[in-house]
Scaffold this active site. Structure first.
Site, mmCIF file in Angstrom:
data_model
loop_
_atom_site.group_PDB
_atom_site.id
_atom_site.type_symbol
_atom_site.label_atom_id
_atom_site.label_comp_id
_atom_site.label_asym_id
_atom_site.label_seq_id
_atom_site.Cartn_x
_atom_site.Cartn_y
_atom_site.Cartn_z
ATOM 1 N N TYR A 176 61.259 -78.056 -4.064
ATOM 2 C CA TYR A 176 61.903 -76.785 -3.119
ATOM 3 C C TYR A 176 60.757 -75.628 -3.100
ATOM 4 O O TYR A 176 60.800 -75.105 -2.080
ATOM 5 C CB TYR A 176 63.133 -76.004 -3.619
ATOM 6 C CG TYR A 176 64.677 -76.920 -3.248
ATOM 7 C CD1 TYR A 176 64.713 -78.093 -3.135
ATOM 8 C CD2 TYR A 176 65.517 -75.922 -2.629
ATOM 9 C CE1 TYR A 176 66.185 -78.800 -3.015
ATOM 10 C CE2 TYR A 176 66.495 -76.601 -2.404
ATOM 11 C CZ TYR A 176 66.850 -77.908 -2.340
ATOM 12 O OH TYR A 176 67.975 -78.489 -2.020
ATOM 13 N N ASP A 225 76.270 -82.689 -4.653
ATOM 14 C CA ASP A 225 77.408 -83.144 -3.643
ATOM 15 C C ASP A 225 78.089 -84.122 -3.887
ATOM 16 O O ASP A 225 79.377 -84.377 -3.577
ATOM 17 C CB ASP A 225 76.271 -83.261 -2.104
ATOM 18 C CG ASP A 225 76.417 -81.800 -1.599
ATOM 19 O OD1 ASP A 225 76.530 -80.871 -2.248
ATOM 20 O OD2 ASP A 225 75.993 -81.845 -0.156
ATOM 21 N N ASP A 230 68.507 -93.106 -9.004
ATOM 22 C CA ASP A 230 69.270 -94.001 -8.440
ATOM 23 C C ASP A 230 70.449 -94.602 -9.200
ATOM 24 O O ASP A 230 71.719 -94.626 -8.671
ATOM 25 C CB ASP A 230 68.439 -94.928 -7.596
ATOM 26 C CG ASP A 230 67.489 -95.662 -8.802
ATOM 27 O OD1 ASP A 230 67.524 -95.295 -9.889
ATOM 28 O OD2 ASP A 230 66.774 -96.616 -8.307
ATOM 29 N N ASP A 255 70.409 -81.386 -6.384
ATOM 30 C CA ASP A 255 71.136 -81.049 -5.114
ATOM 31 C C ASP A 255 71.860 -82.212 -4.621
ATOM 32 O O ASP A 255 72.939 -82.032 -4.138
ATOM 33 C CB ASP A 255 69.882 -80.683 -4.025
ATOM 34 C CG ASP A 255 70.540 -80.134 -2.647
ATOM 35 O OD1 ASP A 255 71.546 -79.538 -2.846
ATOM 36 O OD2 ASP A 255 70.251 -80.628 -1.506
ATOM 37 N N LYS A 311 63.153 -90.028 -12.211
ATOM 38 C CA LYS A 311 62.567 -91.128 -11.226
ATOM 39 C C LYS A 311 60.997 -91.651 -12.024
ATOM 40 O O LYS A 311 60.072 -91.671 -11.306
ATOM 41 C CB LYS A 311 62.435 -91.023 -9.926
ATOM 42 C CG LYS A 311 62.280 -92.019 -9.139
ATOM 43 C CD LYS A 311 63.181 -93.084 -9.068
ATOM 44 C CE LYS A 311 62.870 -94.299 -8.385
ATOM 45 N NZ LYS A 311 63.924 -95.401 -8.215
HETATM 46 C C1 IPM Z 1 73.068 -75.892 -2.895
HETATM 47 C C2 IPM Z 1 72.682 -76.007 -0.998
HETATM 48 C C3 IPM Z 1 71.348 -75.257 -0.833
HETATM 49 C C4 IPM Z 1 70.172 -75.997 -1.743
HETATM 50 C C5 IPM Z 1 71.031 -74.904 0.492
HETATM 51 C C6 IPM Z 1 71.948 -74.071 1.291
HETATM 52 C C7 IPM Z 1 69.436 -74.308 0.671
HETATM 53 O O1 IPM Z 1 72.641 -77.154 -0.527
HETATM 54 O O2 IPM Z 1 73.142 -74.946 -3.217
HETATM 55 O O3 IPM Z 1 73.097 -77.164 -2.980
HETATM 56 O O4 IPM Z 1 69.886 -76.932 -1.289
HETATM 57 O O5 IPM Z 1 70.056 -75.727 -2.775
HETATM 58 MG MG MG Z 2 73.395 -78.815 -2.043
#
Ligand code: IPM
Ligand code: MG
Length: 365
Positions: A141, A251, A223, A247, A191
């Site tokens: 990032y 999710d 993975d 990240d 990884k």
């Molecule tokens: C998160 C989000 C952010 C990230 C985005 C909105 C930049 O997906 O907080 O997980 O990638 O960190």
């Molecule tokens: Mg995210």
């Protein structure tokens, strides 16, 4: 007690869910006798529209002078053109970096009443209770070089995955400290079979691990981890990983809790310890969900759980945090659901109604 707090509603459903988070917070103040001093600011797309930047110096200063920051969400199709110079996400990334919020905590806990309501089998989901520790100010990032350029043979672009041993050490330490207060099992995700930065990550994790002989340390490839999260999520206690991997995996893990709308997060500037107060930024893990914005649909549970994390980590108010979490549990038990966690026989409610129901329980009325 008195606390000062910066509120950054942001874009899309951000302002709607923030309103419910603040409602619940005010109920905590009233019931337990605390005074929360709120200052509102702009971040993300709304800040770009208003001021041409995703985060202004003034907003940043305001955050630096506060005890904590509560953020809704940033982004939306209006600002998504890949050619633009400034994007809403820059505001969030700048906040994380400038406020030195290197430790992102994302607890994944399944409310028992929702065990039947997720996309996975109930027997797989039962007992899931773990926490992601995601490195938040380094890695892909932020590391340089990162750019796009023209060559005689077409366009090229690069991002860089760099970690220093100091960056790895401090985040892995957060993982060990949290594991110590829990089931004493830390999984470090990398990884290392391919990436040099991951090989350093693994070495440093092992070195720090020597100071924590009471915590079991396991290394897992990213993975394999993504598979294990679906196959046997109850396996995990604390998971520590880099920015990009964290990240993606978080999710994925949100689906274990039934919806992105159920997961809070805390981004901290140091190691969290019970009873101590540490500066942090609190936000749901979900995005701005532009298609749901303005419809009174979004699930406010993630932001309200983020408020609970703020009470616990930045204000040292564990009892109050517990009250908020129990209030959510009680409302879910009574059968109320927003659209994203709706199932047969339950009562569907909107953002405001869900916020009101939870706030009432917090207030004890
Ligand atoms: C998160 C989000 C952010 C990230 C985005 C909105 C930049 O997906 O907080 O997980 O990638 O960190
Ligand atoms: Mg995210």
């Amino acid at each position: 007690m008195q606390f000062s707090l910066v509120v950054l509603p942001g874009d899309g459903i951000g302002p709607e869910v923030i309103a419910e988070g603040i409602k619940a917070l005010q109920a905590v103040g009233k019931r337990f006798g605390h005074d929360f001093n709120l200052n509102y600011g702009l971040v993300g797309g709304v800040a770009i529209d208003e001021m041409g930047v995703a985060l202004s110096q003034d907003t940043l200063k305001m955050c630096q002078g506060s005890d904590a920051v509560l953020l809704g969400a940033v982004g939306g199709p209006k600002w998504d053109d890949p050619k633009v110079k400034v994007r809403p996400e820059d505001g969030l990334l700048a906040l994380r970096k400038k406020l030195r919020l290197f430790a992102n905590l994302r607890p994944v806990k399944v409310f028992p009443v929702l065990v039947d309501g997720t996309n996975l089998k109930p027997e797989v989901i039962k007992g899931v209770d773990f926490i992601f520790v995601r490195e938040l100010t380094g890695g892909l990032y932020f590391a340089r070089p990162r750019r796009q350029w023209q060559t005689p043979r077409g366009r090229r672009a690069t991002d860089t995955m760099t970690y220093s041993e100091q960056e790895i050490e401090r985040i892995v330490r957060v993982g060990f400290e949290l594991a110590r207060g829990r089931r004493k099992k830390l999984v470090s995700v990398d990884k290392a079979n391919v990436l040099e930065s991951s090989r350093l990550w693994r070495q440093v994790a092992m070195e720090v691990g020597e100071e924590y002989p009471d915590v079991e340390l396991e290394h897992m490839f990213v993975d394999a981890c993504s598979m294990r999260l679906i196959q046997n999520p109850a396996y995990f206690d604390v998971v520590v990983t880099g920015n990009m991997f964290g990240d993606i995996l978080s999710d994925e893990a949100s689906m274990l809790a039934g919806s992105m709308g159920m997961l809070p997060s805390a981004s901290l500037a140091g190691v969290p310890r019970e009873g101590a107060s540490i500066f942090g930024l609190y936000e749901p893990i979900h995005g701005s969900a532009p298609r749901r914005a303005g419809l009174n649909m979004a699930n406010p549970v993630a932001i309200i759980l983020s408020v609970a994390m703020m009470l616990r980590y930045s204000f040292g108010l564990a009892k109050e945090a517990q009250r908020v979490e129990s209030a959510i549990d009680e409302v879910l038990r009574e059968g109320y659901r927003t659209y994203d966690i709706m199932s047969q026989g339950k009562t569907k409610v909107g953002t405001k109604e869900m916020g009101d129901l939870i706030t009432k329980k917090v207030a004890g009325s």
